[in-house]
Design an enzyme around this catalytic site. Structure first.
Site, PDB file in Angstrom:
ATOM      1  N   CYS A   1      -0.671   6.995  -1.734  1.00  0.00           N
ATOM      2  CA  CYS A   1       0.459   6.055  -1.676  1.00  0.00           C
ATOM      3  C   CYS A   1       1.824   6.734  -1.758  1.00  0.00           C
ATOM      4  O   CYS A   1       2.834   6.129  -1.403  1.00  0.00           O
ATOM      5  CB  CYS A   1       0.325   5.026  -2.788  1.00  0.00           C
ATOM      6  SG  CYS A   1      -1.241   4.137  -2.756  1.00  0.00           S
TER       7      CYS A   1
ATOM      8  N   HIS B   1       6.975   2.178  -3.496  1.00  0.00           N
ATOM      9  CA  HIS B   1       5.666   1.926  -2.893  1.00  0.00           C
ATOM     10  C   HIS B   1       5.287   0.468  -3.142  1.00  0.00           C
ATOM     11  O   HIS B   1       5.388  -0.032  -4.266  1.00  0.00           O
ATOM     12  CB  HIS B   1       4.619   2.858  -3.499  1.00  0.00           C
ATOM     13  CG  HIS B   1       3.216   2.418  -3.215  1.00  0.00           C
ATOM     14  ND1 HIS B   1       2.786   2.106  -1.948  1.00  0.00           N
ATOM     15  CD2 HIS B   1       2.155   2.198  -4.044  1.00  0.00           C
ATOM     16  CE1 HIS B   1       1.514   1.721  -2.003  1.00  0.00           C
ATOM     17  NE2 HIS B   1       1.119   1.766  -3.253  1.00  0.00           N
TER      18      HIS B   1
ATOM     19  N   ASN C   1      -0.773  -3.980   0.167  1.00  0.00           N
ATOM     20  CA  ASN C   1      -0.644  -2.556  -0.135  1.00  0.00           C
ATOM     21  C   ASN C   1      -1.151  -1.755   1.060  1.00  0.00           C
ATOM     22  O   ASN C   1      -2.353  -1.722   1.332  1.00  0.00           O
ATOM     23  CB  ASN C   1      -1.449  -2.226  -1.393  1.00  0.00           C
ATOM     24  CG  ASN C   1      -1.332  -0.759  -1.815  1.00  0.00           C
ATOM     25  OD1 ASN C   1      -0.966   0.097  -1.021  1.00  0.00           O
ATOM     26  ND2 ASN C   1      -1.672  -0.483  -3.055  1.00  0.00           N
TER      27      ASN C   1
END
Length: 315
Positions: A113, A241, A271
């Site tokens: 990520c 993020h 995500n």
């Protein structure tokens, strides 16, 4: 040593959209449960025959068009991804082939990520060192391909997509548009976010990640601002993020960016791992929520409990 800047951005998401109601038909969950715990409403899902490099190439082509450049103007391609299936050719090479580039250096980075901000820093370093003039930096992940669709705690999180940035050297005497990176990790806690097994599956220790992100990351992000010479209250935007709205909102608040637009693309995209920061950033620019030259905090975190952040100027 000449600094670099982001010249343009681009993003791409697959056409298929999964709603919370769609997921409620698969596992014991509900729209209310998902929104309350992670803030996500929808996410995009790539087709089985739509590989990571195809997502990446679409975003890259948009970034090149926005910069007014052709693929052959690029001499370095960096792709941040943790979901590429094949080891060779790597994703960067496949993107270069799809876009008919000349002979760029091609590298993949797997920092999950935090991948995009690591890749952006690496491109900045290459430009400063004189080994590249123009780089294409891409974050692309097909998280739905590694999702355990029987796990109600993780299958509600993931989405697919790609974001790209054209990075180029600034002119002599021009202020750099990418500040020095601050990066690191907590390797002894790397087990908290995993993509393991055969077939590979995404898993995480949600409470561990939440506590680490909300308590340890804000002071690190403030140090990123110091390194970039910008006070948190002077930031025009904060692009973290896009992990979970319950992480994004408290972290942004604790950074002290009281006047900044806070990217909340996770609500509509889920995500998307390495793709999340460039996609969210590109959308803020596309919607005109920030303007050219504005200071923006980019801050990636996640797998390996890695983190990387830098102050950039809006293209």
């Amino acid at each position: 040593m000449i600094g670099s800047r982001i010249a343009a951005l681009g993003h791409y998401q697959p056409a298929t959209v999964l709603t919370n109601e769609d997921l409620a038909a698969l596992v014991d969950t509900s729209d209310e449960w998902i929104r309350t715990r992670v803030g996500i409403r929808t996410r995009h899902k790539a087709a089985d025959d739509e590989p990571v490099d195809e997502l990446a190439a679409h975003a890259a082509a948009k970034a090149l068009a926005a910069a007014g450049l052709t693929a052959r103007d690029i001499d370095l391609v960096l792709v941040a991804t943790s979901t590429a299936v094949d080891r060779s050719p790597n994703t960067a090479a496949r993107v270069a082939a799809r876009l008919a580039m000349g002979s760029p250096a091609v590298m993949d980075l797997n920092v999950v990520c935090a991948g995009f901000t690591h890749a952006l820093a690496s491109a900045d370093h290459a430009v400063r060192a004189g080994s590249a003039r123009r780089a294409l930096v891409i974050g692309a992940d097909k998280m739905t391909a590694i999702t355990d669709w029987t796990d109600r705690t993780t299958c509600v999180l993931t989405g697919d997509g790609a974001g790209a940035a054209v990075v180029e050297a600034v002119e002599e005497g021009e202020e750099p548009g990418i500040a020095p990176v601050l990066w690191g990790s907590v390797p002894e806690m790397g087990h908290a976010v995993r993509i393991e097994g055969t077939p590979s599956r995404f898993a995480q220790e949600g409470q561990t990640v939440y506590r680490w992100a909300t308590t340890q990351l804000p002071p690190i992000a403030r140090r990123v601002c110091e390194r970039g010479g910008v006070a948190p209250e002077d930031l025009a935007a904060v692009v973290l993020h896009q992990a979970n709205l319950r992480i994004i909102e408290p972290v942004a608040q604790r950074i002290g960016a009281v006047n900044a637009v806070v990217a909340r693309d996770v609500v509509d995209s889920g995500n998307t791992s390495a793709a999340s920061i460039p996609m969210a950033f590109a959308k803020l620019v596309e919607r005109g929520e920030i303007k050219k030259g504005d200071p923006v905090l980019l801050f990636g975190f996640g797998g390996n409990l890695s983190y990387a952040g830098q102050i950039v100027r809006c293209p």
